[in-house]
Design an enzyme around this catalytic site. Sequence first.
Site, PDB file in Angstrom:
ATOM      1  N   GLY A  13       0.660  -1.208   0.037  1.00 32.28           N
ATOM      2  CA  GLY A  13      -0.107  -0.005  -0.142  1.00 32.28           C
ATOM      3  C   GLY A  13       0.861   1.156  -0.074  1.00 32.28           C
ATOM      4  O   GLY A  13       0.610   2.063   0.701  1.00 32.28           O
ATOM      5  N   ALA A  14       1.862   1.466  -0.792  1.00 35.17           N
ATOM      6  CA  ALA A  14       2.919   2.353  -0.959  1.00 35.17           C
ATOM      7  C   ALA A  14       2.503   3.470  -1.681  1.00 35.17           C
ATOM      8  O   ALA A  14       3.370   4.530  -1.546  1.00 35.17           O
ATOM      9  CB  ALA A  14       4.419   1.759  -1.063  1.00 35.17           C
ATOM     10  N   ASN A  91       1.527  -2.562   5.280  1.00 31.64           N
ATOM     11  CA  ASN A  91       0.812  -1.200   5.628  1.00 31.64           C
ATOM     12  C   ASN A  91      -0.630  -1.237   5.279  1.00 31.64           C
ATOM     13  O   ASN A  91      -1.357  -0.473   5.652  1.00 31.64           O
ATOM     14  CB  ASN A  91       1.630  -0.104   5.278  1.00 31.64           C
ATOM     15  CG  ASN A  91       0.879   1.185   4.889  1.00 31.64           C
ATOM     16  OD1 ASN A  91       0.692   1.973   5.849  1.00 31.64           O
ATOM     17  ND2 ASN A  91       0.299   1.458   3.852  1.00 31.64           N
ATOM     18  N   SER A 143      -2.842  -0.228  14.990  1.00 30.02           N
ATOM     19  CA  SER A 143      -3.678   1.304  15.221  1.00 30.02           C
ATOM     20  C   SER A 143      -3.958   1.326  16.537  1.00 30.02           C
ATOM     21  O   SER A 143      -4.135   0.061  17.300  1.00 30.02           O
ATOM     22  CB  SER A 143      -4.865   1.009  14.504  1.00 30.02           C
ATOM     23  OG  SER A 143      -5.757   1.994  15.036  1.00 30.02           O
ATOM     24  N   TYR A 156     -12.445  -3.284  12.389  1.00 27.80           N
ATOM     25  CA  TYR A 156     -11.105  -2.774  12.311  1.00 27.80           C
ATOM     26  C   TYR A 156     -10.426  -2.995  13.445  1.00 27.80           C
ATOM     27  O   TYR A 156      -9.032  -3.343  13.346  1.00 27.80           O
ATOM     28  CB  TYR A 156     -11.351  -1.415  11.893  1.00 27.80           C
ATOM     29  CG  TYR A 156     -10.000  -0.516  11.524  1.00 27.80           C
ATOM     30  CD1 TYR A 156      -9.502  -0.807  10.438  1.00 27.80           C
ATOM     31  CD2 TYR A 156      -9.369   0.404  12.563  1.00 27.80           C
ATOM     32  CE1 TYR A 156      -8.131   0.269   9.989  1.00 27.80           C
ATOM     33  CE2 TYR A 156      -8.293   1.251  12.430  1.00 27.80           C
ATOM     34  CZ  TYR A 156      -7.612   1.098  11.113  1.00 27.80           C
ATOM     35  OH  TYR A 156      -6.530   1.836  10.808  1.00 27.80           O
ATOM     36  N   LYS A 160      -6.779  -5.237  13.723  1.00 27.16           N
ATOM     37  CA  LYS A 160      -5.572  -4.493  14.212  1.00 27.16           C
ATOM     38  C   LYS A 160      -5.114  -5.104  15.524  1.00 27.16           C
ATOM     39  O   LYS A 160      -3.922  -5.126  15.722  1.00 27.16           O
ATOM     40  CB  LYS A 160      -5.913  -2.931  14.507  1.00 27.16           C
ATOM     41  CG  LYS A 160      -6.078  -2.160  13.167  1.00 27.16           C
ATOM     42  CD  LYS A 160      -4.806  -2.272  12.227  1.00 27.16           C
ATOM     43  CE  LYS A 160      -5.210  -1.438  10.837  1.00 27.16           C
ATOM     44  NZ  LYS A 160      -4.014  -1.550  10.054  1.00 27.16           N
TER      45      LYS A 160
HETATM   46  P1  NAP Z   1      -4.858   5.304   3.004  1.00 27.69           P
HETATM   47  O1  NAP Z   1      -4.325   6.788   2.948  1.00 27.69           O
HETATM   48  O2  NAP Z   1      -6.596   4.950   3.054  1.00 27.69           O
HETATM   49  O3  NAP Z   1      -4.159   4.312   2.224  1.00 27.69           O
HETATM   50  C1  NAP Z   1      -4.495   3.033   2.146  1.00 27.69           C
HETATM   51  C2  NAP Z   1      -3.472   2.325   1.549  1.00 27.69           C
HETATM   52  O4  NAP Z   1      -3.764   0.892   1.527  1.00 27.69           O
HETATM   53  C3  NAP Z   1      -3.470   2.570  -0.021  1.00 27.69           C
HETATM   54  O5  NAP Z   1      -2.018   2.740  -0.430  1.00 27.69           O
HETATM   55  C4  NAP Z   1      -4.059   1.249  -0.604  1.00 27.69           C
HETATM   56  O6  NAP Z   1      -3.426   1.072  -1.981  1.00 27.69           O
HETATM   57  C5  NAP Z   1      -3.721   0.343   0.390  1.00 27.69           C
HETATM   58  N1  NAP Z   1      -4.561  -1.032   0.215  1.00 27.69           N
HETATM   59  C6  NAP Z   1      -5.877  -1.250   0.466  1.00 27.69           C
HETATM   60  N2  NAP Z   1      -6.387  -2.203   0.500  1.00 27.69           N
HETATM   61  C7  NAP Z   1      -5.311  -3.008  -0.154  1.00 27.69           C
HETATM   62  C8  NAP Z   1      -5.140  -4.327  -0.824  1.00 27.69           C
HETATM   63  N3  NAP Z   1      -6.204  -5.270  -1.009  1.00 27.69           N
HETATM   64  N4  NAP Z   1      -3.985  -4.426  -1.565  1.00 27.69           N
HETATM   65  C9  NAP Z   1      -2.815  -3.523  -1.494  1.00 27.69           C
HETATM   66  N5  NAP Z   1      -2.985  -2.409  -1.069  1.00 27.69           N
HETATM   67  C10 NAP Z   1      -4.072  -2.093  -0.605  1.00 27.69           C
HETATM   68  O7  NAP Z   1      -4.588   4.979   4.576  1.00 27.69           O
HETATM   69  P2  NAP Z   1      -3.384   5.465   5.522  1.00 27.69           P
HETATM   70  O8  NAP Z   1      -3.819   6.222   6.479  1.00 27.69           O
HETATM   71  O9  NAP Z   1      -2.417   5.707   4.851  1.00 27.69           O
HETATM   72  O10 NAP Z   1      -3.421   3.859   6.514  1.00 27.69           O
HETATM   73  C11 NAP Z   1      -2.221   3.062   5.933  1.00 27.69           C
HETATM   74  C12 NAP Z   1      -2.167   2.002   7.345  1.00 27.69           C
HETATM   75  O11 NAP Z   1      -2.096   2.587   8.581  1.00 27.69           O
HETATM   76  C13 NAP Z   1      -3.628   1.233   7.253  1.00 27.69           C
HETATM   77  O12 NAP Z   1      -3.277  -0.188   7.733  1.00 27.69           O
HETATM   78  C14 NAP Z   1      -4.524   1.899   8.260  1.00 27.69           C
HETATM   79  O13 NAP Z   1      -5.448   1.084   8.909  1.00 27.69           O
HETATM   80  C15 NAP Z   1      -3.209   2.296   9.343  1.00 27.69           C
HETATM   81  N6  NAP Z   1      -3.402   3.228  10.182  1.00 27.69           N
HETATM   82  C16 NAP Z   1      -3.946   4.367   9.866  1.00 27.69           C
HETATM   83  C17 NAP Z   1      -4.127   5.508  10.750  1.00 27.69           C
HETATM   84  C18 NAP Z   1      -4.612   7.014  10.214  1.00 27.69           C
HETATM   85  O14 NAP Z   1      -5.103   7.599  11.123  1.00 27.69           O
HETATM   86  N7  NAP Z   1      -4.585   7.298   9.053  1.00 27.69           N
HETATM   87  C19 NAP Z   1      -4.249   5.186  12.120  1.00 27.69           C
HETATM   88  C20 NAP Z   1      -3.896   4.019  12.601  1.00 27.69           C
HETATM   89  C21 NAP Z   1      -3.803   3.016  11.534  1.00 27.69           C
HETATM   90  P3  NAP Z   1      -4.346   1.729  -3.412  1.00 27.69           P
HETATM   91  O15 NAP Z   1      -4.602   3.120  -3.238  1.00 27.69           O
HETATM   92  O16 NAP Z   1      -3.248   1.443  -4.426  1.00 27.69           O
HETATM   93  O17 NAP Z   1      -5.438   0.706  -3.469  1.00 27.69           O
END
Ligand code: NAP
Length: 248
Positions: A13-14, A91, A143, A156, A160
């Site tokens: 998910g980069a 990620n 998370s 979720y 997590k």
């Molecule tokens: P985001 O901006 O919504 O990005 C999500 C990423 O995950 C995208 O790069 C997406 O890829 C990828 N993804 C989703 N489903 C996938 C799949 N089946 N195969 C491959 N890639 C997939 O989210 P983010 O906030 O950066 O979150 C990244 C991680 O941090 C997640 O695990 C999330 O649960 C965790 N997190 C986030 C927060 C927060 O506050 N933002 C807090 C705690 C934990 P594509 O765009 O290429 O589809």
Amino acid sequence: MNASSGRVALVTGAGRGIGRAVALELGARGYRVALNYQNSEAAAAEAAEIIRSAGGSAFTAQADVSRPDMVKRLVDAVTNEFGPIEVLVCNAGITRDNLLIRMKDSEWDDVIRTNLSSVYYCAQAVTRGMIKARFGRIAAISSVSGLVGNAGQANYAAAKSGILGLIKSIARETAGRGITANAIAPGYVETDMTSKLPDEVKTAALARIPAGRYGTPEDVAKAVAFIVSDEASYITGQSLAVDGGMTM
Ligand code: NAP
């Protein structure tokens, strides 16, 4: 140049958000970075170009990491391009928020498959090679919801939290082989994932952050870069909250 320079890292998910920041941070530190994406092809290509234009090595690989067959192909593609994967950063993640009493089975299944089973598939696919090499770093993005639960996120939070048990078990199985496995638990980080939340939820979250600000993807990326570095060889089975003090 640092001690980890030249190591091969796969970040799932980069293309966007936290994963993109992790890929850029590792690229800047001299890792050869494979940027996985599912849908964000152009964004992933752009991030890879940033790394390459600074003199680093990067390439992109499409895969839905919730599917074990695609994960196998992804790991093969990275290995063919760069050699065996030494650093895995799981990620990729999604939310499908709903109250328990309204949650659909599909919302439960999608979140468990994408956020938890994907870590199992990726870790399983790389660990044999890491054992052979007697070196490996596995980091998974959990998370604070997995640490303390969150109303509206039973699916979720379960995924997590599941990551924590999975990571600790991997850590116990591999600690004697030069491999570490750790979880990073971000708090509220400004990305596409949180931008869709209602304003009142955002304001309430901010009030619970002692640091007085939301996290940035870079805040998380720096913690990941440390935990996967050669220097962090005696840290395994841990979860590190990167949350501005939210869950202390
Ligand atoms: P985001 O901006 O919504 O990005 C999500 C990423 O995950 C995208 O790069 C997406 O890829 C990828 N993804 C989703 N489903 C996938 C799949 N089946 N195969 C491959 N890639 C997939 O989210 P983010 O906030 O950066 O979150 C990244 C991680 O941090 C997640 O695990 C999330 O649960 C965790 N997190 C986030 C927060 C927060 O506050 N933002 C807090 C705690 C934990 P594509 O765009 O290429 O589809």
